[in-house]
Scaffold this motif. Structure first.
Motif, PDB file in Angstrom:
ATOM      1  N   ALA A  79      -1.327  -1.334  13.752  1.00  0.00           N
ATOM      2  CA  ALA A  79      -2.460  -0.725  14.816  1.00  0.00           C
ATOM      3  C   ALA A  79      -3.850  -1.612  14.597  1.00  0.00           C
ATOM      4  O   ALA A  79      -4.315  -1.930  15.669  1.00  0.00           O
ATOM      5  CB  ALA A  79      -2.758   0.843  14.460  1.00  0.00           C
ATOM      6  N   GLU A  80      -4.082  -2.069  13.205  1.00  0.00           N
ATOM      7  CA  GLU A  80      -5.198  -2.848  13.045  1.00  0.00           C
ATOM      8  C   GLU A  80      -5.133  -4.164  13.619  1.00  0.00           C
ATOM      9  O   GLU A  80      -5.842  -4.855  14.034  1.00  0.00           O
ATOM     10  CB  GLU A  80      -5.327  -2.785  11.549  1.00  0.00           C
ATOM     11  CG  GLU A  80      -5.881  -1.669  10.925  1.00  0.00           C
ATOM     12  CD  GLU A  80      -6.165  -1.662   9.533  1.00  0.00           C
ATOM     13  OE1 GLU A  80      -5.569  -2.599   8.871  1.00  0.00           O
ATOM     14  OE2 GLU A  80      -6.627  -0.558   8.783  1.00  0.00           O
ATOM     15  N   ALA A  81      -3.694  -4.622  13.769  1.00  0.00           N
ATOM     16  CA  ALA A  81      -3.693  -6.045  14.564  1.00  0.00           C
ATOM     17  C   ALA A  81      -3.390  -5.796  15.994  1.00  0.00           C
ATOM     18  O   ALA A  81      -3.121  -6.956  16.470  1.00  0.00           O
ATOM     19  CB  ALA A  81      -2.353  -6.739  13.904  1.00  0.00           C
ATOM     20  N   GLY A  82      -3.665  -4.739  16.659  1.00  0.00           N
ATOM     21  CA  GLY A  82      -3.542  -4.720  18.013  1.00  0.00           C
ATOM     22  C   GLY A  82      -2.011  -4.759  18.398  1.00  0.00           C
ATOM     23  O   GLY A  82      -1.849  -5.091  19.593  1.00  0.00           O
ATOM     24  N   ILE A  83      -1.171  -4.145  17.601  1.00  0.00           N
ATOM     25  CA  ILE A  83       0.453  -4.186  17.935  1.00  0.00           C
ATOM     26  C   ILE A  83       0.918  -2.953  18.172  1.00  0.00           C
ATOM     27  O   ILE A  83       0.662  -2.001  17.535  1.00  0.00           O
ATOM     28  CB  ILE A  83       1.079  -4.710  16.746  1.00  0.00           C
ATOM     29  CG1 ILE A  83       0.736  -6.201  16.632  1.00  0.00           C
ATOM     30  CG2 ILE A  83       2.683  -4.728  17.094  1.00  0.00           C
ATOM     31  CD1 ILE A  83       1.540  -6.780  15.344  1.00  0.00           C
ATOM     32  N   ASP A  84       1.148  -2.637  19.461  1.00  0.00           N
ATOM     33  CA  ASP A  84       1.637  -1.325  19.865  1.00  0.00           C
ATOM     34  C   ASP A  84       3.186  -1.076  19.537  1.00  0.00           C
ATOM     35  O   ASP A  84       3.899  -1.996  19.589  1.00  0.00           O
ATOM     36  CB  ASP A  84       1.354  -1.061  21.486  1.00  0.00           C
ATOM     37  CG  ASP A  84       1.354   0.355  22.026  1.00  0.00           C
ATOM     38  OD1 ASP A  84       1.377   1.227  21.026  1.00  0.00           O
ATOM     39  OD2 ASP A  84       1.056   0.677  23.036  1.00  0.00           O
ATOM     40  N   GLY A  85       3.546   0.265  19.588  1.00  0.00           N
ATOM     41  CA  GLY A  85       5.069   0.591  19.597  1.00  0.00           C
ATOM     42  C   GLY A  85       5.352   0.825  18.102  1.00  0.00           C
ATOM     43  O   GLY A  85       6.633   1.175  18.002  1.00  0.00           O
ATOM     44  N   MET A  86       4.433   0.832  17.297  1.00  0.00           N
ATOM     45  CA  MET A  86       4.955   1.101  15.773  1.00  0.00           C
ATOM     46  C   MET A  86       4.251   2.506  15.210  1.00  0.00           C
ATOM     47  O   MET A  86       4.393   2.870  14.115  1.00  0.00           O
ATOM     48  CB  MET A  86       4.821   0.225  14.818  1.00  0.00           C
ATOM     49  CG  MET A  86       5.445  -1.212  15.343  1.00  0.00           C
ATOM     50  SD  MET A  86       5.314  -2.592  13.918  1.00  0.00           S
ATOM     51  CE  MET A  86       5.805  -3.843  14.849  1.00  0.00           C
ATOM     52  N   PHE A  94       8.254  -5.351  -3.911  1.00  0.00           N
ATOM     53  CA  PHE A  94       8.843  -5.279  -2.528  1.00  0.00           C
ATOM     54  C   PHE A  94       7.858  -4.685  -1.671  1.00  0.00           C
ATOM     55  O   PHE A  94       8.150  -3.927  -0.746  1.00  0.00           O
ATOM     56  CB  PHE A  94      10.323  -4.508  -2.570  1.00  0.00           C
ATOM     57  CG  PHE A  94      11.105  -5.487  -3.324  1.00  0.00           C
ATOM     58  CD1 PHE A  94      12.108  -5.928  -2.707  1.00  0.00           C
ATOM     59  CD2 PHE A  94      11.296  -4.979  -4.791  1.00  0.00           C
ATOM     60  CE1 PHE A  94      13.099  -6.835  -3.563  1.00  0.00           C
ATOM     61  CE2 PHE A  94      12.368  -5.714  -5.484  1.00  0.00           C
ATOM     62  CZ  PHE A  94      13.406  -6.639  -4.903  1.00  0.00           C
ATOM     63  N   ASN A  95       6.501  -4.738  -1.855  1.00  0.00           N
ATOM     64  CA  ASN A  95       5.515  -4.011  -1.180  1.00  0.00           C
ATOM     65  C   ASN A  95       4.680  -5.102  -0.299  1.00  0.00           C
ATOM     66  O   ASN A  95       3.471  -4.623  -0.067  1.00  0.00           O
ATOM     67  CB  ASN A  95       4.739  -3.147  -2.073  1.00  0.00           C
ATOM     68  CG  ASN A  95       3.987  -3.786  -3.133  1.00  0.00           C
ATOM     69  OD1 ASN A  95       3.826  -5.038  -3.037  1.00  0.00           O
ATOM     70  ND2 ASN A  95       3.051  -3.111  -4.072  1.00  0.00           N
ATOM     71  N   ARG A  96       5.160  -6.215   0.030  1.00  0.00           N
ATOM     72  CA  ARG A  96       4.371  -7.153   0.923  1.00  0.00           C
ATOM     73  C   ARG A  96       4.374  -6.780   2.125  1.00  0.00           C
ATOM     74  O   ARG A  96       5.499  -6.421   2.855  1.00  0.00           O
ATOM     75  CB  ARG A  96       4.889  -8.612   0.637  1.00  0.00           C
ATOM     76  CG  ARG A  96       4.155  -9.797   1.500  1.00  0.00           C
ATOM     77  CD  ARG A  96       4.765 -11.000   0.889  1.00  0.00           C
ATOM     78  NE  ARG A  96       6.148 -11.015   1.359  1.00  0.00           N
ATOM     79  CZ  ARG A  96       6.926 -11.696   2.218  1.00  0.00           C
ATOM     80  NH1 ARG A  96       5.855 -12.344   3.135  1.00  0.00           N
ATOM     81  NH2 ARG A  96       8.048 -11.851   2.634  1.00  0.00           N
ATOM     82  N   ILE A  97       3.328  -6.967   2.901  1.00  0.00           N
ATOM     83  CA  ILE A  97       3.116  -6.744   4.223  1.00  0.00           C
ATOM     84  C   ILE A  97       2.358  -7.911   4.877  1.00  0.00           C
ATOM     85  O   ILE A  97       1.554  -8.244   4.442  1.00  0.00           O
ATOM     86  CB  ILE A  97       2.816  -5.306   4.629  1.00  0.00           C
ATOM     87  CG1 ILE A  97       2.868  -4.994   6.149  1.00  0.00           C
ATOM     88  CG2 ILE A  97       1.399  -4.985   3.842  1.00  0.00           C
ATOM     89  CD1 ILE A  97       2.405  -3.561   6.482  1.00  0.00           C
ATOM     90  N   GLU A  98       2.955  -8.416   6.040  1.00  0.00           N
ATOM     91  CA  GLU A  98       2.350  -9.587   6.689  1.00  0.00           C
ATOM     92  C   GLU A  98       2.195  -9.333   8.412  1.00  0.00           C
ATOM     93  O   GLU A  98       3.479  -9.053   8.761  1.00  0.00           O
ATOM     94  CB  GLU A  98       2.893 -10.726   6.584  1.00  0.00           C
ATOM     95  CG  GLU A  98       2.693 -11.223   5.113  1.00  0.00           C
ATOM     96  CD  GLU A  98       3.553 -12.502   4.653  1.00  0.00           C
ATOM     97  OE1 GLU A  98       4.228 -13.129   5.595  1.00  0.00           O
ATOM     98  OE2 GLU A  98       3.587 -12.949   3.406  1.00  0.00           O
ATOM     99  N   VAL A  99       1.318  -9.601   9.059  1.00  0.00           N
ATOM    100  CA  VAL A  99       1.455  -9.624  10.234  1.00  0.00           C
ATOM    101  C   VAL A  99       1.612 -11.021  10.983  1.00  0.00           C
ATOM    102  O   VAL A  99       0.951 -12.022  10.452  1.00  0.00           O
ATOM    103  CB  VAL A  99      -0.008  -9.289  10.870  1.00  0.00           C
ATOM    104  CG1 VAL A  99      -0.194  -9.296  12.407  1.00  0.00           C
ATOM    105  CG2 VAL A  99      -0.277  -7.683  10.575  1.00  0.00           C
ATOM    106  N   GLU A 100       2.582 -11.051  11.528  1.00  0.00           N
ATOM    107  CA  GLU A 100       3.093 -12.408  12.283  1.00  0.00           C
ATOM    108  C   GLU A 100       2.585 -12.873  13.714  1.00  0.00           C
ATOM    109  O   GLU A 100       2.531 -11.823  14.494  1.00  0.00           O
ATOM    110  CB  GLU A 100       4.505 -12.960  11.852  1.00  0.00           C
ATOM    111  CG  GLU A 100       4.885 -12.830  10.155  1.00  0.00           C
ATOM    112  CD  GLU A 100       6.134 -12.958   9.967  1.00  0.00           C
ATOM    113  OE1 GLU A 100       6.445 -12.887   8.955  1.00  0.00           O
ATOM    114  OE2 GLU A 100       7.106 -13.123  10.978  1.00  0.00           O
ATOM    115  N   ARG A 129      -0.227   1.450  10.298  1.00  0.00           N
ATOM    116  CA  ARG A 129      -1.443   1.162  10.223  1.00  0.00           C
ATOM    117  C   ARG A 129      -1.824  -0.441  10.403  1.00  0.00           C
ATOM    118  O   ARG A 129      -2.662  -0.864  11.224  1.00  0.00           O
ATOM    119  CB  ARG A 129      -1.930   1.630   8.747  1.00  0.00           C
ATOM    120  CG  ARG A 129      -3.706   1.442   8.827  1.00  0.00           C
ATOM    121  CD  ARG A 129      -4.278   2.132   7.318  1.00  0.00           C
ATOM    122  NE  ARG A 129      -3.797   3.315   7.322  1.00  0.00           N
ATOM    123  CZ  ARG A 129      -3.140   3.914   6.344  1.00  0.00           C
ATOM    124  NH1 ARG A 129      -2.704   3.139   5.094  1.00  0.00           N
ATOM    125  NH2 ARG A 129      -2.795   5.247   6.330  1.00  0.00           N
ATOM    126  N   ALA A 130      -1.122  -1.328   9.597  1.00  0.00           N
ATOM    127  CA  ALA A 130      -1.165  -2.774   9.684  1.00  0.00           C
ATOM    128  C   ALA A 130      -0.944  -3.182  11.145  1.00  0.00           C
ATOM    129  O   ALA A 130      -1.845  -4.005  11.599  1.00  0.00           O
ATOM    130  CB  ALA A 130      -0.335  -3.463   8.821  1.00  0.00           C
TER     131      ALA A 130
END
Length: 306
Positions: free
Chosen positions: A118-125, A91-97, A115-116
Protein backbone atom coordinates in the motif's frame (compact mmCIF):
# COMPACT_ATOMS: atom_id res chain seq x y z
CA UNK A 1 5.92 -35.03 28.68
CA UNK A 2 9.56 -34.59 27.66
CA UNK A 3 11.46 -36.37 24.89
CA UNK A 4 14.93 -37.82 24.50
CA UNK A 5 17.51 -35.09 23.89
CA UNK A 6 18.77 -35.41 20.32
CA UNK A 7 20.95 -32.31 20.42
CA UNK A 8 24.36 -33.93 21.06
CA UNK A 9 24.16 -36.22 18.02
CA UNK A 10 22.60 -33.56 15.80
CA UNK A 11 25.22 -30.95 16.67
CA UNK A 12 28.00 -33.48 16.14
CA UNK A 13 26.67 -34.14 12.63
CA UNK A 14 26.38 -30.41 11.87
CA UNK A 15 29.55 -28.64 13.03
CA UNK A 16 28.89 -25.58 10.85
CA UNK A 17 25.33 -25.01 12.06
CA UNK A 18 24.67 -21.35 12.96
CA UNK A 19 21.07 -21.42 14.14
CA UNK A 20 19.75 -22.31 17.61
CA UNK A 21 18.99 -25.98 18.27
CA UNK A 22 17.35 -26.63 21.64
CA UNK A 23 15.77 -29.76 23.18
CA UNK A 24 12.32 -29.99 24.82
CA UNK A 25 11.13 -26.46 24.16
CA UNK A 26 7.56 -25.34 25.00
CA UNK A 27 5.50 -24.38 21.96
CA UNK A 28 2.49 -22.90 23.74
CA UNK A 29 4.36 -19.61 24.12
CA UNK A 30 4.83 -19.22 20.37
CA UNK A 31 1.35 -20.22 19.14
CA UNK A 32 -1.73 -18.05 19.22
CA UNK A 33 -3.82 -20.66 21.07
CA UNK A 34 -1.30 -20.64 23.94
CA UNK A 35 -1.80 -24.37 24.45
CA UNK A 36 0.03 -27.61 23.77
CA UNK A 37 3.20 -29.49 24.58
CA UNK A 38 6.93 -29.46 23.82
CA UNK A 39 8.99 -29.69 20.67
CA UNK A 40 11.46 -32.55 20.98
CA UNK A 41 13.96 -30.28 19.21
CA UNK A 42 13.32 -26.66 18.27
CA UNK A 43 15.55 -25.34 15.49
CA UNK A 44 15.62 -21.65 14.58
CA UNK A 45 17.76 -21.28 11.44
CA UNK A 46 19.74 -18.12 10.78
CA UNK A 47 18.75 -18.00 7.12
CA UNK A 48 17.91 -20.14 4.11
CA UNK A 49 21.46 -21.43 3.74
CA UNK A 50 21.53 -22.50 7.39
CA UNK A 51 18.19 -24.29 6.97
CA UNK A 52 19.47 -26.03 3.85
CA UNK A 53 22.63 -27.17 5.64
CA UNK A 54 20.61 -28.46 8.61
CA UNK A 55 18.21 -30.47 6.47
CA UNK A 56 21.02 -31.89 4.33
CA UNK A 57 22.68 -33.30 7.48
CA UNK A 58 19.51 -34.40 9.30
CA UNK A 59 18.66 -38.11 9.46
CA UNK A 60 15.73 -38.51 7.02
CA UNK A 61 13.95 -40.69 9.58
CA UNK A 62 13.57 -37.75 11.97
CA UNK A 63 10.26 -35.95 11.31
CA UNK A 64 10.27 -32.21 10.60
CA UNK A 65 7.45 -29.77 11.37
CA UNK A 66 7.41 -26.05 10.51
CA UNK A 67 6.10 -23.10 12.54
CA UNK A 68 6.48 -19.38 11.89
CA UNK A 69 4.26 -17.10 13.99
CA UNK A 70 2.00 -19.95 15.10
CA UNK A 71 -1.32 -18.42 14.10
CA UNK A 72 -3.07 -21.28 12.34
CA UNK A 73 -1.60 -24.07 14.44
CA UNK A 74 -2.77 -26.24 17.32
CA UNK A 75 0.01 -28.14 19.11
CA UNK A 76 -1.33 -31.27 20.79
CA UNK A 77 -0.58 -31.73 24.48
CA UNK A 78 1.86 -34.62 24.04
CA UNK A 79 4.17 -32.39 22.03
CA UNK A 80 5.83 -32.74 18.64
CA UNK A 81 8.37 -35.55 18.10
CA UNK A 82 11.40 -34.86 15.94
CA UNK A 83 12.39 -31.33 14.93
CA UNK A 84 10.20 -28.26 14.85
CA UNK A 85 11.70 -25.64 12.53
CA UNK A 86 10.75 -22.15 13.59
CA UNK A 87 11.21 -19.54 10.88
CA UNK A 88 11.89 -16.24 12.62
CA UNK A 89 14.28 -13.30 12.27
CA UNK A 90 16.26 -14.76 9.39
CA UNK A 91 13.11 -14.93 7.26
CA UNK A 92 11.47 -11.57 7.92
CA UNK A 93 12.95 -9.53 5.07
CA UNK A 94 10.55 -7.57 2.89
CA UNK A 95 11.47 -5.64 -0.28
CA UNK A 96 9.51 -3.69 -2.87
CA UNK A 97 10.80 -4.39 -6.38
CA UNK A 98 10.17 -2.95 -9.83
CA UNK A 99 7.03 -3.99 -11.67
CA UNK A 100 4.71 -3.59 -8.66
CA UNK A 101 6.31 -6.58 -6.95
CA UNK A 102 6.87 -7.35 -3.28
CA UNK A 103 9.32 -10.02 -2.07
CA UNK A 104 8.75 -11.27 1.47
CA UNK A 105 10.34 -13.87 3.72
CA UNK A 106 8.25 -16.73 5.03
CA UNK A 107 8.11 -15.29 8.57
CA UNK A 108 6.81 -11.87 7.48
CA UNK A 109 3.25 -11.35 8.78
CA UNK A 110 0.75 -11.04 5.94
CA UNK A 111 -0.38 -7.65 7.22
CA UNK A 112 3.15 -6.25 6.77
CA UNK A 113 3.15 -7.26 3.12
CA UNK A 114 -0.20 -5.55 2.66
CA UNK A 115 1.13 -2.40 4.31
CA UNK A 116 4.39 -2.35 2.31
CA UNK A 117 2.45 -2.75 -0.93
CA UNK A 118 0.00 0.00 0.00
CA UNK A 119 2.74 2.45 0.94
CA UNK A 120 4.43 1.74 -2.42
CA UNK A 121 1.20 2.34 -4.33
CA UNK A 122 0.76 -1.33 -5.29
CA UNK A 123 -2.85 -2.46 -5.54
CA UNK A 124 -4.17 -6.02 -5.21
CA UNK A 125 -2.60 -7.03 -1.89
CA UNK A 126 -4.87 -5.26 0.61
CA UNK A 127 -6.72 -8.54 1.28
CA UNK A 128 -3.61 -9.78 3.12
CA UNK A 129 -4.56 -7.36 5.91
CA UNK A 130 -7.37 -9.74 6.80
CA UNK A 131 -5.26 -12.91 7.07
CA UNK A 132 -3.88 -13.71 10.55
CA UNK A 133 -0.62 -15.41 9.70
CA UNK A 134 2.72 -15.22 7.93
CA UNK A 135 3.74 -15.63 4.30
CA UNK A 136 5.01 -19.21 4.62
CA UNK A 137 1.65 -20.46 5.82
CA UNK A 138 -0.16 -18.29 3.30
CA UNK A 139 1.79 -19.97 0.49
CA UNK A 140 1.12 -23.45 1.81
CA UNK A 141 -2.64 -22.95 2.19
CA UNK A 142 -3.36 -20.44 -0.58
CA UNK A 143 -4.67 -18.13 2.13
CA UNK A 144 -7.41 -15.73 1.24
CA UNK A 145 -9.88 -13.19 2.61
CA UNK A 146 -12.11 -10.36 1.46
CA UNK A 147 -12.22 -11.46 -2.16
CA UNK A 148 -8.53 -12.17 -2.71
CA UNK A 149 -6.19 -15.12 -2.31
CA UNK A 150 -2.50 -15.86 -2.76
CA UNK A 151 -2.93 -17.44 -6.19
CA UNK A 152 -4.13 -14.05 -7.50
CA UNK A 153 -0.84 -12.28 -6.74
CA UNK A 154 1.70 -15.12 -6.75
CA UNK A 155 4.77 -14.94 -9.01
CA UNK A 156 7.21 -17.43 -7.49
CA UNK A 157 8.42 -18.90 -4.20
CA UNK A 158 11.67 -20.24 -2.81
CA UNK A 159 11.63 -23.41 -0.74
CA UNK A 160 14.00 -26.00 0.74
CA UNK A 161 13.20 -29.70 0.49
CA UNK A 162 13.84 -32.43 3.06
CA UNK A 163 17.28 -33.15 1.57
CA UNK A 164 18.32 -29.50 1.81
CA UNK A 165 17.96 -28.65 -1.89
CA UNK A 166 16.69 -25.15 -2.70
CA UNK A 167 13.87 -24.85 -5.23
CA UNK A 168 12.28 -21.92 -7.05
CA UNK A 169 8.62 -22.69 -7.71
CA UNK A 170 6.46 -21.16 -10.43
CA UNK A 171 2.72 -20.69 -10.24
CA UNK A 172 2.24 -23.98 -12.08
CA UNK A 173 4.48 -25.76 -9.55
CA UNK A 174 2.23 -24.67 -6.66
CA UNK A 175 -0.96 -26.35 -7.93
CA UNK A 176 -3.17 -23.94 -6.01
CA UNK A 177 -6.68 -24.96 -5.01
CA UNK A 178 -9.16 -23.55 -2.53
CA UNK A 179 -7.21 -23.08 0.72
CA UNK A 180 -4.39 -25.38 -0.30
CA UNK A 181 -1.33 -25.83 -2.45
CA UNK A 182 -0.40 -29.25 -3.77
CA UNK A 183 3.30 -28.41 -3.87
CA UNK A 184 5.38 -31.22 -2.33
CA UNK A 185 4.56 -31.61 1.35
CA UNK A 186 8.22 -31.72 2.40
CA UNK A 187 9.00 -28.25 1.02
CA UNK A 188 9.68 -25.51 3.57
CA UNK A 189 8.88 -22.15 1.98
CA UNK A 190 11.46 -19.47 2.68
CA UNK A 191 10.12 -16.52 0.68
CA UNK A 192 7.50 -15.50 -1.83
CA UNK A 193 7.38 -12.98 -4.67
CA UNK A 194 4.05 -11.28 -5.37
CA UNK A 195 2.83 -8.85 -8.00
CA UNK A 196 0.05 -6.29 -7.96
CA UNK A 197 -0.94 -3.38 -10.15
CA UNK A 198 -0.32 0.38 -9.89
CA UNK A 199 -2.65 2.04 -7.42
CA UNK A 200 -3.20 5.01 -5.16
CA UNK A 201 -1.64 4.63 -1.70
CA UNK A 202 -4.34 6.67 0.02
CA UNK A 203 -7.14 4.59 -1.49
CA UNK A 204 -5.38 1.29 -0.74
CA UNK A 205 -4.71 2.24 2.88
CA UNK A 206 -8.35 3.29 3.22
CA UNK A 207 -9.40 -0.16 1.95
CA UNK A 208 -7.08 -1.78 4.49
CA UNK A 209 -8.55 0.31 7.29
CA UNK A 210 -12.00 -0.83 6.22
CA UNK A 211 -10.85 -4.45 6.43
CA UNK A 212 -9.44 -3.77 9.90
CA UNK A 213 -12.72 -2.25 11.05
CA UNK A 214 -14.73 -5.16 9.66
CA UNK A 215 -12.47 -7.68 11.38
CA UNK A 216 -12.70 -5.85 14.69
CA UNK A 217 -16.49 -5.83 14.48
CA UNK A 218 -17.02 -9.40 13.29
CA UNK A 219 -14.09 -11.52 14.55
CA UNK A 220 -12.58 -12.17 18.01
CA UNK A 221 -9.22 -10.75 16.95
CA UNK A 222 -7.99 -10.06 20.49
CA UNK A 223 -8.69 -13.56 21.81
CA UNK A 224 -6.53 -16.66 21.99
CA UNK A 225 -7.60 -18.16 18.70
CA UNK A 226 -5.98 -19.57 15.58
CA UNK A 227 -8.17 -17.85 13.00
CA UNK A 228 -10.93 -19.56 11.04
CA UNK A 229 -11.34 -23.11 12.33
CA UNK A 230 -12.97 -24.80 9.34
CA UNK A 231 -12.80 -24.29 5.59
CA UNK A 232 -15.97 -23.27 3.77
CA UNK A 233 -17.46 -26.39 2.13
CA UNK A 234 -18.49 -25.96 -1.52
CA UNK A 235 -21.69 -23.96 -1.66
CA UNK A 236 -21.73 -23.23 2.08
CA UNK A 237 -20.28 -20.94 4.72
CA UNK A 238 -18.93 -22.77 7.75
CA UNK A 239 -20.18 -20.23 10.26
CA UNK A 240 -23.75 -20.57 8.98
CA UNK A 241 -23.61 -24.37 9.26
CA UNK A 242 -22.14 -24.10 12.76
CA UNK A 243 -24.78 -21.61 13.84
CA UNK A 244 -27.63 -23.67 12.40
CA UNK A 245 -26.36 -26.71 14.32
CA UNK A 246 -26.61 -24.76 17.59
CA UNK A 247 -22.86 -24.56 18.19
CA UNK A 248 -22.44 -20.81 18.70
CA UNK A 249 -20.94 -20.48 22.20
CA UNK A 250 -20.58 -24.27 22.61
CA UNK A 251 -17.95 -25.10 25.25
CA UNK A 252 -15.62 -28.00 26.06
CA UNK A 253 -13.40 -27.43 29.10
CA UNK A 254 -11.59 -24.12 28.74
CA UNK A 255 -12.48 -23.65 25.07
CA UNK A 256 -15.60 -22.37 23.35
CA UNK A 257 -16.90 -21.36 19.92
CA UNK A 258 -16.95 -17.59 19.68
CA UNK A 259 -20.32 -15.90 20.06
CA UNK A 260 -19.07 -13.09 17.81
CA UNK A 261 -18.01 -15.37 14.93
CA UNK A 262 -18.83 -19.01 15.50
CA UNK A 263 -16.16 -20.35 13.12
CA UNK A 264 -13.52 -19.25 15.64
CA UNK A 265 -12.36 -21.46 18.51
CA UNK A 266 -11.38 -19.52 21.64
CA UNK A 267 -9.10 -20.50 24.51
CA UNK A 268 -10.47 -18.33 27.30
CA UNK A 269 -10.13 -20.47 30.43
CA UNK A 270 -6.75 -22.20 30.19
CA UNK A 271 -7.90 -24.78 27.67
CA UNK A 272 -5.72 -27.75 26.87
CA UNK A 273 -5.10 -28.61 23.26
CA UNK A 274 -7.31 -31.66 23.89
CA UNK A 275 -10.17 -29.33 24.92
CA UNK A 276 -9.76 -27.28 21.75
CA UNK A 277 -9.57 -30.26 19.42
CA UNK A 278 -12.45 -32.07 21.15
CA UNK A 279 -14.62 -28.99 20.75
CA UNK A 280 -13.79 -28.78 17.06
CA UNK A 281 -14.64 -32.45 16.57
CA UNK A 282 -17.92 -32.03 18.44
CA UNK A 283 -18.83 -29.13 16.18
CA UNK A 284 -18.00 -31.24 13.13
CA UNK A 285 -20.21 -34.05 14.48
CA UNK A 286 -23.16 -31.77 15.17
CA UNK A 287 -22.92 -30.01 11.83
CA UNK A 288 -22.86 -33.31 9.96
CA UNK A 289 -25.78 -34.60 12.02
CA UNK A 290 -27.78 -31.43 11.34
CA UNK A 291 -26.97 -30.73 7.68
CA UNK A 292 -25.12 -33.72 6.25
CA UNK A 293 -22.14 -31.49 5.45
CA UNK A 294 -18.69 -32.55 6.68
CA UNK A 295 -16.51 -29.68 7.84
CA UNK A 296 -12.77 -29.79 7.09
CA UNK A 297 -10.29 -28.34 9.57
CA UNK A 298 -8.46 -25.20 8.43
CA UNK A 299 -6.42 -25.12 11.65
CA UNK A 300 -3.27 -27.22 11.31
CA UNK A 301 -3.05 -29.75 14.17
CA UNK A 302 0.42 -31.09 14.93
CA UNK A 303 2.01 -33.44 17.45
CA UNK A 304 0.62 -36.26 19.56
CA UNK A 305 -2.05 -36.37 22.27
CA UNK A 306 -0.97 -36.37 25.92
Amino acid sequence: MSFADLSPELKAAMPELRGRLLPNQPLADITWFRAGGLAQMLFTPEDEADLSYFLSRLDPQIPVTVIAIGSNTLVRDGGVPGVVVRLARGFNRIEVEEGCRVRAGAAVPDVKVARAAAEAGIDGMAFLRGIPGAIGGALRMNAGAYGGEITDIFVEARAVDRAGKVHVLSHADMHFEYRKSKAAADLIFTEGLFAGTPGDSTAILAAMNEITDRRDQTQPVRSRTGGSTFKNPPGHKSWQLIDAAGCRGLRVGGAHMSELHCNFLINDEGATAADIEALGEEVRRRVFEHSGVELEWEIKRIGVPA
